[in-house]
Design a protein around this motif. Structure first.
Motif, PDB file in Angstrom:
ATOM      1  N   GLU A 103       0.827  -1.202   0.000  1.00  0.00           N
ATOM      2  CA  GLU A 103       0.000   0.000   0.000  1.00  0.00           C
ATOM      3  C   GLU A 103       0.865   1.258   0.000  1.00  0.00           C
ATOM      4  N   LEU A 104       1.950   1.235   0.748  1.00  0.00           N
ATOM      5  CA  LEU A 104       2.866   2.370   0.790  1.00  0.00           C
ATOM      6  C   LEU A 104       3.437   2.649  -0.604  1.00  0.00           C
ATOM      7  N   GLY A 105       3.846   1.607  -1.305  1.00  0.00           N
ATOM      8  CA  GLY A 105       4.376   1.766  -2.653  1.00  0.00           C
ATOM      9  C   GLY A 105       3.343   2.316  -3.620  1.00  0.00           C
ATOM     10  N   HIS A 106       2.111   1.786  -3.545  1.00  0.00           N
ATOM     11  CA  HIS A 106       1.052   2.271  -4.430  1.00  0.00           C
ATOM     12  C   HIS A 106       0.743   3.750  -4.171  1.00  0.00           C
ATOM     13  N   ARG A 107       0.662   4.117  -2.913  1.00  0.00           N
ATOM     14  CA  ARG A 107       0.365   5.523  -2.601  1.00  0.00           C
ATOM     15  C   ARG A 107       1.499   6.452  -3.033  1.00  0.00           C
ATOM     16  N   LEU A 109       3.534   5.994  -5.502  1.00  0.00           N
ATOM     17  CA  LEU A 109       3.463   6.096  -6.962  1.00  0.00           C
ATOM     18  C   LEU A 109       2.332   7.026  -7.392  1.00  0.00           C
ATOM     19  N   ARG A 110       1.178   6.907  -6.728  1.00  0.00           N
ATOM     20  CA  ARG A 110       0.056   7.799  -7.054  1.00  0.00           C
ATOM     21  C   ARG A 110       0.408   9.264  -6.805  1.00  0.00           C
ATOM     22  N   VAL A 111       1.083   9.535  -5.697  1.00  0.00           N
ATOM     23  CA  VAL A 111       1.474  10.910  -5.387  1.00  0.00           C
ATOM     24  C   VAL A 111       2.474  11.423  -6.427  1.00  0.00           C
ATOM     25  N   LEU A 112       3.420  10.584  -6.813  1.00  0.00           N
ATOM     26  CA  LEU A 112       4.408  11.004  -7.805  1.00  0.00           C
ATOM     27  C   LEU A 112       3.777  11.270  -9.173  1.00  0.00           C
ATOM     28  N   LEU A 113       2.786  10.465  -9.532  1.00  0.00           N
ATOM     29  CA  LEU A 113       2.168  10.614 -10.846  1.00  0.00           C
ATOM     30  C   LEU A 113       1.117  11.715 -10.899  1.00  0.00           C
ATOM     31  N   TRP A 115       0.613  15.163 -10.625  1.00  0.00           N
ATOM     32  CA  TRP A 115       1.356  16.420 -10.600  1.00  0.00           C
ATOM     33  C   TRP A 115       0.559  17.570  -9.986  1.00  0.00           C
ATOM     34  N   ASP A 116      -0.749  17.469 -10.011  1.00  0.00           N
ATOM     35  CA  ASP A 116      -1.589  18.555  -9.501  1.00  0.00           C
ATOM     36  C   ASP A 116      -1.904  18.412  -8.016  1.00  0.00           C
ATOM     37  N   ALA A 117      -1.382  17.399  -7.386  1.00  0.00           N
ATOM     38  CA  ALA A 117      -1.716  17.144  -5.977  1.00  0.00           C
ATOM     39  C   ALA A 117      -1.107  18.212  -5.070  1.00  0.00           C
ATOM     40  N   ASP A 118      -1.742  18.405  -3.950  1.00  0.00           N
ATOM     41  CA  ASP A 118      -1.267  19.347  -2.944  1.00  0.00           C
ATOM     42  C   ASP A 118       0.005  18.779  -2.299  1.00  0.00           C
TER      43      ASP A 118
END
Length: 137
Positions: A103-107, A109-113, A115-118
């Motif tokens: 789960e840590l890895g998936h999250r 990766l999602r944060v890295l991909l 770009w518009d995230a806070d």
């Protein structure tokens, strides 16, 4: 002048115990500060519990406590962190904190991909306490 290397502590022939000797320097220091020495019985000031930063250090603490004659979990309880593959096979089986690495890895990766995230967003991942034989329940 040639210096001889310091002798390594002898923890037996098992490979896991030899690796624990390397990270067990912290464990020996902790046990030494608690006035526990190999071959001596523990005094009344032995610690009630030890939480280790990883399971390998916890293995070193278990070995040092066993050498000092301290009952685990009777007198002192030991908890590790990471839940390595063999944690359930230590003597006694190690209570540890398991992190959900998938789960840590998936999250991550999602944060890295995304770009518009806070960038100041907080992402919480709940670890799991795995109760085994190195603690009283």
């Amino acid at each position: 002048m040639v210096r001889r290397p310091r002798p390594r502590p002898r923890l037996g022939g098992r490979p896991g115990r030899r690796r624990a000797a390397a990270s067990g320097a912290a464990a020996r220091g902790l046990v030494g500060r608690a006035r526990l020495r190999p071959g001596r019985r523990a005094g009344p000031r032995s610690p009630d519990g030890v939480f280790c930063g990883n399971d390998l250090t916890a293995l070193g603490v278990l070995a040092a406590l066993r050498d000092a004659g301290v009952a685990v979990p009777g007198r002192t309880q030991v908890v590790g962190f990471d839940d390595v593959a063999g944690a359930g096979f230590f003597a006694p089986p190690l209570t540890t904190v398991r992190q959900p690495f998938d789960e840590l890895g998936h999250r991550c990766l999602r944060v890295l991909l995304d770009w518009d995230a806070d960038p100041a967003a907080v992402h919480r991942i709940e670890p799991e306490l795995v109760l085994r034989g190195s603690t009283r329940r």
